[in-house]
Design an enzyme around this catalytic site. Structure first.
Site, PDB file in Angstrom:
ATOM      1  N   CYS A  84       0.816  -1.230   0.000  1.00 18.36           N
ATOM      2  CA  CYS A  84       0.000   0.000   0.000  1.00 18.36           C
ATOM      3  C   CYS A  84       0.846   1.276   0.000  1.00 18.36           C
ATOM      4  O   CYS A  84       0.311   2.370  -0.209  1.00 18.36           O
ATOM      5  CB  CYS A  84      -0.935  -0.008   1.199  1.00 18.36           C
ATOM      6  SG  CYS A  84      -1.959  -1.486   1.300  1.00 18.36           S
ATOM      7  N   CYS A 210     -13.481  -0.359   8.303  1.00 13.10           N
ATOM      8  CA  CYS A 210     -12.615  -0.828   7.211  1.00 13.10           C
ATOM      9  C   CYS A 210     -12.657   0.131   6.025  1.00 13.10           C
ATOM     10  O   CYS A 210     -13.705   0.676   5.685  1.00 13.10           O
ATOM     11  CB  CYS A 210     -13.105  -2.185   6.715  1.00 13.10           C
ATOM     12  SG  CYS A 210     -13.213  -3.447   7.990  1.00 13.10           S
ATOM     13  N   LYS A 331     -10.509   5.367   4.531  1.00  5.41           N
ATOM     14  CA  LYS A 331     -11.805   4.892   5.039  1.00  5.41           C
ATOM     15  C   LYS A 331     -12.963   5.326   4.143  1.00  5.41           C
ATOM     16  O   LYS A 331     -13.824   4.528   3.795  1.00  5.41           O
ATOM     17  CB  LYS A 331     -11.972   5.392   6.482  1.00  5.41           C
ATOM     18  CG  LYS A 331     -13.332   5.249   7.108  1.00  5.41           C
ATOM     19  CD  LYS A 331     -13.700   3.801   7.441  1.00  5.41           C
ATOM     20  CE  LYS A 331     -14.409   3.097   6.339  1.00  5.41           C
ATOM     21  NZ  LYS A 331     -15.836   2.953   6.417  1.00  5.41           N
ATOM     22  N   HIS A 335      -9.352   3.182  -1.262  1.00  8.81           N
ATOM     23  CA  HIS A 335      -7.975   2.683  -1.173  1.00  8.81           C
ATOM     24  C   HIS A 335      -7.623   1.810  -2.374  1.00  8.81           C
ATOM     25  O   HIS A 335      -7.563   0.582  -2.267  1.00  8.81           O
ATOM     26  CB  HIS A 335      -7.822   1.914   0.143  1.00  8.81           C
ATOM     27  CG  HIS A 335      -6.425   1.455   0.432  1.00  8.81           C
ATOM     28  ND1 HIS A 335      -5.292   2.086  -0.060  1.00  8.81           N
ATOM     29  CD2 HIS A 335      -5.965   0.407   1.185  1.00  8.81           C
ATOM     30  CE1 HIS A 335      -4.218   1.452   0.365  1.00  8.81           C
ATOM     31  NE2 HIS A 335      -4.596   0.427   1.111  1.00  8.81           N
TER      32      HIS A 335
HETATM   33  N1  COA Z   1     -17.036   0.820   4.529  1.00  4.21           N
HETATM   34  C1  COA Z   1     -18.333   1.173   4.459  1.00  4.21           C
HETATM   35  N2  COA Z   1     -19.232   0.551   3.677  1.00  4.21           N
HETATM   36  C2  COA Z   1     -18.762  -0.478   2.923  1.00  4.21           C
HETATM   37  C3  COA Z   1     -17.439  -0.884   2.946  1.00  4.21           C
HETATM   38  C4  COA Z   1     -16.552  -0.199   3.784  1.00  4.21           C
HETATM   39  N3  COA Z   1     -15.273  -0.564   3.848  1.00  4.21           N
HETATM   40  N4  COA Z   1     -17.271  -1.907   2.095  1.00  4.21           N
HETATM   41  C5  COA Z   1     -18.491  -2.144   1.553  1.00  4.21           C
HETATM   42  N5  COA Z   1     -19.386  -1.273   2.048  1.00  4.21           N
HETATM   43  C6  COA Z   1     -20.824  -1.219   1.767  1.00  4.21           C
HETATM   44  C7  COA Z   1     -21.103  -1.265   0.283  1.00  4.21           C
HETATM   45  O1  COA Z   1     -21.220   0.033  -0.257  1.00  4.21           O
HETATM   46  C8  COA Z   1     -22.441  -1.990   0.259  1.00  4.21           C
HETATM   47  O2  COA Z   1     -23.452  -1.076   0.615  1.00  4.21           O
HETATM   48  P1  COA Z   1     -24.920  -1.152  -0.026  1.00  4.21           P
HETATM   49  O3  COA Z   1     -25.456  -2.502   0.369  1.00  4.21           O
HETATM   50  O4  COA Z   1     -25.648  -0.009   0.589  1.00  4.21           O
HETATM   51  O5  COA Z   1     -24.703  -1.044  -1.498  1.00  4.21           O
HETATM   52  C9  COA Z   1     -22.329  -2.993   1.404  1.00  4.21           C
HETATM   53  O6  COA Z   1     -21.368  -2.422   2.316  1.00  4.21           O
HETATM   54  C10 COA Z   1     -21.861  -4.367   0.958  1.00  4.21           C
HETATM   55  O7  COA Z   1     -20.756  -4.176   0.078  1.00  4.21           O
HETATM   56  P2  COA Z   1     -19.844  -5.392  -0.372  1.00  4.21           P
HETATM   57  O8  COA Z   1     -18.959  -4.887  -1.474  1.00  4.21           O
HETATM   58  O9  COA Z   1     -20.699  -6.590  -0.654  1.00  4.21           O
HETATM   59  O10 COA Z   1     -18.961  -5.640   0.919  1.00  4.21           O
HETATM   60  P3  COA Z   1     -18.042  -6.876   1.208  1.00  4.21           P
HETATM   61  O11 COA Z   1     -18.624  -7.645   2.344  1.00  4.21           O
HETATM   62  O12 COA Z   1     -17.720  -7.635  -0.033  1.00  4.21           O
HETATM   63  O13 COA Z   1     -16.677  -6.157   1.710  1.00  4.21           O
HETATM   64  C11 COA Z   1     -15.282  -5.514   3.521  1.00  4.21           C
HETATM   65  C12 COA Z   1     -16.670  -5.387   2.882  1.00  4.21           C
HETATM   66  C13 COA Z   1     -15.230  -4.596   4.711  1.00  4.21           C
HETATM   67  C14 COA Z   1     -15.083  -6.975   3.976  1.00  4.21           C
HETATM   68  C15 COA Z   1     -14.208  -5.135   2.456  1.00  4.21           C
HETATM   69  O14 COA Z   1     -14.442  -3.819   1.991  1.00  4.21           O
HETATM   70  C16 COA Z   1     -12.804  -5.216   3.017  1.00  4.21           C
HETATM   71  O15 COA Z   1     -12.270  -6.304   3.224  1.00  4.21           O
HETATM   72  N6  COA Z   1     -12.130  -4.069   3.252  1.00  4.21           N
HETATM   73  C17 COA Z   1     -10.744  -4.032   3.673  1.00  4.21           C
HETATM   74  C18 COA Z   1      -9.824  -4.006   2.463  1.00  4.21           C
HETATM   75  C19 COA Z   1      -8.378  -4.207   2.866  1.00  4.21           C
HETATM   76  O16 COA Z   1      -8.034  -5.080   3.622  1.00  4.21           O
HETATM   77  N7  COA Z   1      -7.505  -3.345   2.333  1.00  4.21           N
HETATM   78  C20 COA Z   1      -6.099  -3.400   2.642  1.00  4.21           C
HETATM   79  C21 COA Z   1      -5.816  -2.594   3.839  1.00  4.21           C
HETATM   80  S1  COA Z   1      -4.161  -2.783   4.416  1.00  4.21           S
END
Ligand code: COA
Length: 388
Positions: A84, A210, A331, A335
């Protein structure tokens, strides 16, 4: 005297994009060149970051593809990969090159696609991201990045009593800032109640703790200090620090301390002959809410243990005494891995020029950016200032 100056900045909206990487990058690079008043033929070198496109999209050797698309075929291109922290490391090397007199004008940027538009769903992309963790000692345990930062944050909670409500306050602030940023992935606000009611991702993190998976690109034009005054609105790059920390995380005695951030910040502040107390705001790597709290302490913006209370008290809000992530941060802004580092510098550039619109920090003339990679194993810290 500055080490370098940023004279042009551009980024795409972060979110979901269905374009090939070179087209997406062009939507950031061409506005950055235009902002600088520089023709592609005037660029001496092009340094860029991309971390995952080989695994995610079967698309590698991006350098000539990106350069050709923006009309720079022939330019020397260098790709950087530091998880990242990828495009921040590209930026550091560009600053060193102009500071050393090797080049005068360097285009720096990053591009990445991480959403299902790549053909990879959340589970597959989570596994691809986890390739940045230790192959032998972390990957076999099933540890992925939400879990890595959950462990760091749990230790911080144990040491200092940091609470889930304080984590939620970080999410509320950053979603509020993101709602003012037209380039943010999420344009909606949230509340402490909604954040605390979300589904658990990796204890103590819930959905709102997340960052999302995002697609996007960002770019800046870097020139030498000597040339800076021949451009409109240059912003000084006063210091860039870069450090690594021990891996795997089992070998870290104090993982909540994020030592690489402290070391990189010390280098950057020393080069700039400044200190944390002089910073008017910060863009930090809040891949998870707990990571912002750890970064606020590692950069010296608040005392150790005060990151949680500072968020709760509103000190890190845009009108607080230590504003953090006025862009919305990872957030809410999103990202797209390789684009994140230079996007932070786009925000610093806009804020220090006074052109950040509704999210402008009044009177900002010094700022710090913090971008980490892997399990906080690589960190780049940059200090930028209004040109003296
Ligand atoms: N914050 C807020 N809302 C989020 C979100 C987040 N991070 N990620 C998804 N959403 C929302 C979507 O907009 C969607 O909303 P809606 O139903 O109103 O349309 C809903 O949550 C479901 O989205 P979806 O894409 O199906 O979520 P998901 O379960 O596949 O993924 C996480 C959600 C949090 C698991 C995923 O974003 C994640 O793993 N994030 C971390 C990424 C990471 O590790 N990056 C590296 C960092 S070092």
């Amino acid at each position: 005297m500055a080490r370098a100056a940023v004279v042009g900045a551009g980024m795409t909206k972060f979110g979901v994009h269905d374009k090939p990487l070179q087209e997406l990058f062009g939507e950031a690079a061409l506005p950055a060149l235009d902002d600088a008043g520089v023709e592609p033929s005037e660029i001496d070198a092009f340094y860029f970051g991309n971390a995952m496109s080989g695994q995610a999209e079967n698309d590698t050797h991006l350098g000539p593809k990106l350069a050709s698309h923006v009309g720079m075929a022939g330019v020397p291109v260098q790709r950087f990969e530091d998880a990242c922290a990828t495009s921040s490391n590209a930026f550091k090397n560009a600053v060193e090159a102009v500071d050393a007199g090797i080049h005068d004008v360097v285009l720096v940027g990053g591009v990445e696609r991480c959403t299902p538009e790549t053909g990879q769903d959340t589970a597959a992309m989570t596994r691809i991201f986890a390739s940045a963790s230790h192959r032998q000692y972390e990957q076999p345990t099933g540890l992925t990045f939400p879990g890595v930062f959950a462990l760091f944050t749990k230790r911080h909670m144990h040491e200092y009593g940091t609470t889930e409500e304080q984590l939620a306050e970080v999410a509320v602030k950053n979603h509020g800032n993101g709602a003012l940023n037209p380039n943010a992935h999420f344009g909606k606000e949230t509340t402490v109640e909604e954040a605390l009611d979300g589904p658990i991702v990796a204890d103590p993190f819930r959905l709102m703790d997340c960052c999302p998976f995002s697609d996007g690109a960002s770019a800046v034009v870097v020139v030498s200090d000597e040339l800076a005054d021949s451009y409109d609105a240059p912003v000084d790059v006063s210091g860039v620090g870069h450090a690594t920390d021990v891996v795997p995380i089992g070998d870290k005695d104090t993982p909540h301390v994020t030592q690489a951030a402290r070391d990189a910040a010390a280098q950057a502040y020393e080069q700039a002959d400044t200190s944390a107390a002089e910073m008017d705001f910060a863009e930090v790597h809040d891949c998870f809410t707990g990571a912002e709290i750890l970064a606020s302490e590692a950069l010296g913006l608040v005392e150790d243990g005060e990151g949680g209370p500072a968020a709760e008290a509103g000190r890190t809000a845009r009108d607080g005494d230590v504003p953090i992530n006025p862009s919305g941060g990872l957030k809410a802004k999103g990202h797209p891995i390789g684009a994140t580092g230079t996007a932070q510098l786009v925000e610093l550039t806009e804020q220090l020029r006074g052109t950040a619109g509704e999210r402008q920090i009044d009177g900002a003339d010094s700022a710090v950016a913090h971008n980490l990679g892997g399990d906080a194993a690589t960190t780049v810290v940059t200090v930028m200032e209004v040109r003296q």
